[in-house]
Write a protein that holds these residues in place. Structure first.
Motif, PDB file in Angstrom:
ATOM      1  N   PRO A  27       0.747  -1.093  -0.094  1.00  0.00           N
ATOM      2  CA  PRO A  27       0.121  -0.010   0.041  1.00  0.00           C
ATOM      3  C   PRO A  27       0.992   1.135   0.084  1.00  0.00           C
ATOM      4  O   PRO A  27       1.782   1.381   0.570  1.00  0.00           O
ATOM      5  CB  PRO A  27      -0.692  -0.180   1.300  1.00  0.00           C
ATOM      6  N   LYS A  28       0.385   2.287  -0.725  1.00  0.00           N
ATOM      7  CA  LYS A  28       1.294   3.403  -0.637  1.00  0.00           C
ATOM      8  C   LYS A  28       0.307   4.529  -0.443  1.00  0.00           C
ATOM      9  O   LYS A  28      -1.134   4.589  -0.557  1.00  0.00           O
ATOM     10  CB  LYS A  28       1.631   3.735  -2.208  1.00  0.00           C
ATOM     11  N   ASN A  29       0.854   5.838   0.220  1.00  0.00           N
ATOM     12  CA  ASN A  29       0.321   6.989   0.289  1.00  0.00           C
ATOM     13  C   ASN A  29       1.157   8.303   0.188  1.00  0.00           C
ATOM     14  O   ASN A  29       2.326   7.899   0.280  1.00  0.00           O
ATOM     15  CB  ASN A  29      -0.519   6.960   1.752  1.00  0.00           C
ATOM     16  N   GLU A  30       0.761   9.546   0.229  1.00  0.00           N
ATOM     17  CA  GLU A  30       1.560  10.380  -0.027  1.00  0.00           C
ATOM     18  C   GLU A  30       3.030  10.526   0.927  1.00  0.00           C
ATOM     19  O   GLU A  30       3.948  10.956   0.250  1.00  0.00           O
ATOM     20  CB  GLU A  30       1.092  11.863   0.158  1.00  0.00           C
ATOM     21  N   ARG A  31       2.776  10.051   1.906  1.00  0.00           N
ATOM     22  CA  ARG A  31       3.962  10.222   3.016  1.00  0.00           C
ATOM     23  C   ARG A  31       4.986   9.092   2.743  1.00  0.00           C
ATOM     24  O   ARG A  31       5.990   8.997   3.279  1.00  0.00           O
ATOM     25  CB  ARG A  31       3.402  10.189   4.371  1.00  0.00           C
TER      26      ARG A  31
END
Length: 192
Positions: free
Chosen positions: A126-130
């Protein structure tokens, strides 16, 4: 000292993702090198302080992600990460006289058994901006005449049509989709 601590925090939050991990060689090397870097940083912090810090490694196997089709190689990758953790804990102990216990064995990284051309990579890692994520590895490359029927189907499922592209193109296509509009870095070993 503050900047060194920020660097430790940064590497303790990296994600390393190999979507063709085999028995985990790239993940193991990345894990060991990050642990060694962390030890150098901790030594530098200690040299700047009047008293030694009492910290343990902040780098965890849960920061490492992989996909492997072969069931045996998948299990070897998990075991190899545990062994790498044990080896690095011994190095940490030699350097600092303490280490976190590795037993009981729990998290062996996030190694998924499956076909990387068919899985949703964002569900695996999973990925997010941070997130600071590095995608790397050595996916299989096979020219059209060397591909099995299932591999030709993998290419067709990604492109929506048959193609004579090398099999590794699946990883470049899925990788480019995974990193699109992000700061994620990607590098694969490949042929011309």
């Amino acid at each position: 000292k503050k900047k060194l601590q920020e660097l430790i925090n940064r590497i303790a939050n990296l994600k390393i993702f190999d979507p063709a991990c085999g028995s985990g060689n790239f993940l193991i090397i990345a894990y060991k090198e990050l642990r060694r870097l962390e030890m150098k940083i901790l030594s530098a912090i200690d040299s700047l302080s009047s008293q030694k810090s009492f910290t343990f490694s902040e780098i965890k196997l849960t920061q490492f992600y992989g996909i492997e089709l072969d069931d045996f190689a998948h299990e070897v990758a998990i075991l190899s990460l545990w062994l790498a953790e044990h080896q690095m804990n011994l190095e940490f102990y030699k350097a600092f006289g303490r280490t976190s216990p590795a037993l009981p064995l729990q998290d062996g990284g996030n190694i998924v058994h499956g076909n990387a051309t068919r899985l949703n990579w964002e569900e695996v890692c999973p990925k997010n901006e941070r997130n600071e994520i590095y995608v790397l590895g050595n996916p299989p490359y096979k020219g059209f005449s060397q591909q099995e029927a299932s591999q030709k189907e993998d290419i067709k499922s990604i492109l929506g049509q048959a193609s004579k592209l090398d099999y590794i193109s699946c990883w470049f296509i899925k990788g480019s989709e995974y990193i699109e509009n992000t700061k994620i870095s990607l590098a694969f070993v490949t042929t011309n």
